[in-house]
Scaffold this motif. Structure first.
Motif, mmCIF file in Angstrom:
data_model
loop_
_atom_site.group_PDB
_atom_site.id
_atom_site.type_symbol
_atom_site.label_atom_id
_atom_site.label_comp_id
_atom_site.label_asym_id
_atom_site.label_seq_id
_atom_site.Cartn_x
_atom_site.Cartn_y
_atom_site.Cartn_z
ATOM 1 N N PHE A 110 0.848 -1.192 0.000
ATOM 2 C CA PHE A 110 0.000 0.000 0.000
ATOM 3 C C PHE A 110 0.880 1.237 0.000
ATOM 4 C CE2 PHE A 110 -2.338 3.355 2.253
ATOM 5 C CZ PHE A 110 -3.507 3.398 1.511
ATOM 6 N N VAL A 111 0.730 2.073 -1.032
ATOM 7 C CA VAL A 111 1.513 3.302 -1.153
ATOM 8 C C VAL A 111 0.535 4.462 -1.244
ATOM 9 C CG1 VAL A 111 3.214 4.582 -2.493
ATOM 10 C CG2 VAL A 111 3.365 2.076 -2.346
ATOM 11 N N TRP A 112 0.696 5.430 -0.330
ATOM 12 C CA TRP A 112 -0.205 6.594 -0.287
ATOM 13 C C TRP A 112 0.627 7.854 -0.474
ATOM 14 C CZ3 TRP A 112 -3.356 8.253 4.677
ATOM 15 C CH2 TRP A 112 -4.114 9.395 4.364
ATOM 16 N N LEU A 113 0.366 8.555 -1.571
ATOM 17 C CA LEU A 113 0.997 9.852 -1.829
ATOM 18 C C LEU A 113 -0.028 10.930 -1.474
ATOM 19 C CD1 LEU A 113 3.398 11.478 -2.881
ATOM 20 C CD2 LEU A 113 2.433 11.307 -5.182
ATOM 21 N N ALA A 114 0.136 11.544 -0.290
ATOM 22 C CA ALA A 114 -0.842 12.518 0.215
ATOM 23 C C ALA A 114 -0.487 13.930 -0.248
ATOM 24 C CB ALA A 114 -0.878 12.460 1.736
ATOM 25 N N ASP A 115 -1.522 14.759 -0.405
ATOM 26 C CA ASP A 115 -1.353 16.172 -0.791
ATOM 27 C C ASP A 115 -0.562 16.305 -2.090
ATOM 28 O OD1 ASP A 115 -2.718 17.156 1.496
ATOM 29 O OD2 ASP A 115 -0.901 16.884 2.695
ATOM 30 N N THR A 116 -0.875 15.451 -3.042
ATOM 31 C CA THR A 116 -0.192 15.538 -4.325
ATOM 32 C C THR A 116 -0.813 16.631 -5.186
ATOM 33 O OG1 THR A 116 0.388 14.319 -6.331
ATOM 34 C CG2 THR A 116 -1.714 13.777 -5.310
ATOM 35 N N ASP A 117 -0.014 17.195 -6.084
ATOM 36 C CA ASP A 117 -0.532 18.204 -7.010
ATOM 37 C C ASP A 117 -0.463 17.711 -8.459
ATOM 38 O OD1 ASP A 117 2.183 18.216 -7.364
ATOM 39 O OD2 ASP A 117 2.463 20.375 -7.139
ATOM 40 N N TRP A 118 -0.450 16.400 -8.649
ATOM 41 C CA TRP A 118 -0.370 15.847 -9.998
ATOM 42 C C TRP A 118 -1.534 16.298 -10.871
ATOM 43 C CZ3 TRP A 118 1.267 9.986 -9.334
ATOM 44 C CH2 TRP A 118 2.569 9.947 -8.826
ATOM 45 N N CYS A 119 -2.694 16.575 -10.252
ATOM 46 C CA CYS A 119 -3.867 16.972 -11.028
ATOM 47 C C CYS A 119 -4.049 18.485 -11.067
ATOM 48 C CB CYS A 119 -5.126 16.314 -10.462
ATOM 49 S SG CYS A 119 -5.181 14.538 -10.701
ATOM 50 N N GLN A 120 -3.069 19.224 -10.554
ATOM 51 C CA GLN A 120 -3.099 20.677 -10.661
ATOM 52 C C GLN A 120 -1.948 21.196 -11.531
ATOM 53 O OE1 GLN A 120 -3.597 19.254 -7.319
ATOM 54 N NE2 GLN A 120 -5.735 19.368 -7.928
ATOM 55 N N ARG A 121 -0.814 20.539 -11.423
ATOM 56 C CA ARG A 121 0.325 20.860 -12.303
ATOM 57 C C ARG A 121 1.221 19.630 -12.345
ATOM 58 N NH1 ARG A 121 5.032 22.189 -9.773
ATOM 59 N NH2 ARG A 121 4.976 22.354 -7.481
ATOM 60 N N CYS A 122 1.703 19.336 -13.498
ATOM 61 C CA CYS A 122 2.532 18.144 -13.655
ATOM 62 C C CYS A 122 3.595 18.421 -14.710
ATOM 63 C CB CYS A 122 1.664 16.947 -14.063
ATOM 64 S SG CYS A 122 2.544 15.367 -14.131
ATOM 65 N N PRO A 123 4.869 18.555 -14.296
ATOM 66 C CA PRO A 123 5.944 18.816 -15.259
ATOM 67 C C PRO A 123 6.034 17.696 -16.296
ATOM 68 C CG PRO A 123 6.698 19.143 -13.006
ATOM 69 C CD PRO A 123 5.359 18.505 -12.912
ATOM 70 N N GLU A 124 6.526 18.024 -17.445
ATOM 71 C CA GLU A 124 6.593 17.065 -18.543
ATOM 72 C C GLU A 124 7.415 15.828 -18.190
ATOM 73 O OE1 GLU A 124 5.215 15.581 -21.934
ATOM 74 O OE2 GLU A 124 4.716 17.583 -21.163
ATOM 75 N N PRO A 125 8.567 15.966 -17.505
ATOM 76 C CA PRO A 125 9.306 14.737 -17.147
ATOM 77 C C PRO A 125 8.490 13.808 -16.252
ATOM 78 C CG PRO A 125 10.720 16.661 -16.935
ATOM 79 C CD PRO A 125 9.331 17.177 -17.167
ATOM 80 N N LEU A 126 7.764 14.377 -15.286
ATOM 81 C CA LEU A 126 6.947 13.534 -14.411
ATOM 82 C C LEU A 126 5.809 12.903 -15.198
ATOM 83 C CD1 LEU A 126 6.102 12.424 -11.680
ATOM 84 C CD2 LEU A 126 4.939 14.598 -11.219
ATOM 85 N N LEU A 127 5.201 13.648 -16.115
ATOM 86 C CA LEU A 127 4.116 13.090 -16.932
ATOM 87 C C LEU A 127 4.620 11.917 -17.761
ATOM 88 C CD1 LEU A 127 1.222 13.212 -18.051
ATOM 89 C CD2 LEU A 127 2.047 14.902 -19.725
#
Length: 341
Positions: free
Chosen positions: A64-81
């Motif tokens: 179980f992996v929980w990434l809390a308070d992520t901003d992936w759906c507000q801004r996501c740099p191209e390398p991370l995408l």
């Protein structure tokens, strides 16, 4: 590879749902090795979460992996995408990957669209205080889950007391559960009143004070709400929602619309039986008074967003709104500068 995205401003409900999901996934004997929670506000959290999600679990059960308070759906740099596009489809089936954010996902972003293809989205939004039927339904559901038997009057009292605070609702139900053990009847309103911490000041009471033109009580409630650190914009949102309902009911009366179901639907009221009480509320007021008060609330909201001091703005607004509901002036309340004079 189950992937979930929990979003909304009810952080307590998100935390409870995350615990339930974690308990379902993990083997208790191996949970210390297979549970990871990361703070999405840290720069390295995204890559660490992906690495953990790709790792097979130790021993029995899943990971179980929980990434809390992520901003992936507000801004996501191209390398991370690019990394998400490559790795999300490759997550092992033994991994449950949970993302959570307080903000609404931006559906225009490529990262949001990517997650929509792979993840299950669930909203956890606080219920506005004026949506009494929704609060009652949530109290009923929470009481059932907590195995607490309450009659209708007890549910109504609990919903009115806990309001939109899901944390307080859970805490009060824990007390009621212990109190109700061994009893052969459901708890009633008197039982709830004796045990539940009652908050005597809320924004709905402020709306009633303004509607009744009770200036002294309105000012007392404004001070009490601010002393409890109630956000000023949330206070205004409640007032606006309440007066909007009253205006829609008043318009229905003026149009002689007697279809209670249609009126309730237009006013966003779940139970048409509430219209009887709402009609009593708006009887002394005119359509112009309700419209003018709503216009005032919108100006107050604009003033607060422009940086006006909260206490003074709300106090002046409460005085003006009470005057308007008592005896409307020749022109609607507006332009906050004349209230500051």
């Amino acid at each position: 590879m189950p992937i979930y995205l929990y979003w909304g401003d009810d952080d307590y409900a998100i935390a409870r749902a995350a615990r339930t999901l974690q308990q379902r996934v993990l083997d208790p004997a191996w949970s210390a090795f297979n549970a990871n929670k990361l703070d999405g506000r840290h720069p390295e959290a995204a890559s660490n979460a992906i690495a953990q999600a790709l790792t097979p679990p130790f021993g029995n059960g899943g990971r179980f992996v929980w990434l809390a308070d992520t901003d992936w759906c507000q801004r996501c740099p191209e390398p991370l995408l690019s990394e998400l596009t490559r790795t999300l489809p490759q997550l092992p089936p033994t991994t449950t990957f949970l993302l959570s954010t307080l903000k609404r996902p931006d559906g225009r972003l490529k990262s949001t669209k990517l997650l929509q293809r792979h993840a299950r989205f669930t909203e956890f939004a606080s219920i506005p205080p004026w949506k009494t039927e929704a609060l009652l339904q949530r109290a009923r559901q929470a009481a059932t889950e907590a195995n607490v038997r309450l009659d209708r009057s007890a549910l109504e009292h609990l919903a009115a007391t806990a309001g939109s605070d899901s944390r307080q609702l859970a805490q009060e139900l824990e007390k009621l559960h212990l109190y109700g053990l061994g009893r052969d009847r459901p708890l009633d309103a008197d039982d709830v009143a004796a045990l539940v911490s009652t908050n005597t000041h809320n924004s709905l009471q402020l709306a009633d004070a303004i509607r009744s033109a009770d200036t002294a009580r309105a000012l007392t409630l404004v001070s009490a709400l601010l002393a409890r650190n109630e956000p000023p914009l949330r206070i205004l949102a409640t007032l606006t929602g309440r007066f909007r309902i009253w205006l829609r009911v008043k318009l229905a009366i003026a149009c002689d619309d007697r279809d209670d179901r249609a009126v309730a639907a237009a006013a966003e009221i779940g139970n048409p039986k509430r219209l009887y009480f709402l009609r009593q509320d708006v009887q002394p007021l005119s359509i112009d008074q309700l419209r003018g008060t709503l216009a005032l609330f919108l100006e107050l909201e604009l003033a607060l967003k422009r940086g006006s001091e909260s206490a003074a703005t709300l106090q002046r607004g409460a005085i003006t709104a009470c005057r308007w509901c008592a005896s409307p002036p020749t022109r609607p309340p507006g332009n906050l500068r004349h209230m500051q004079a």
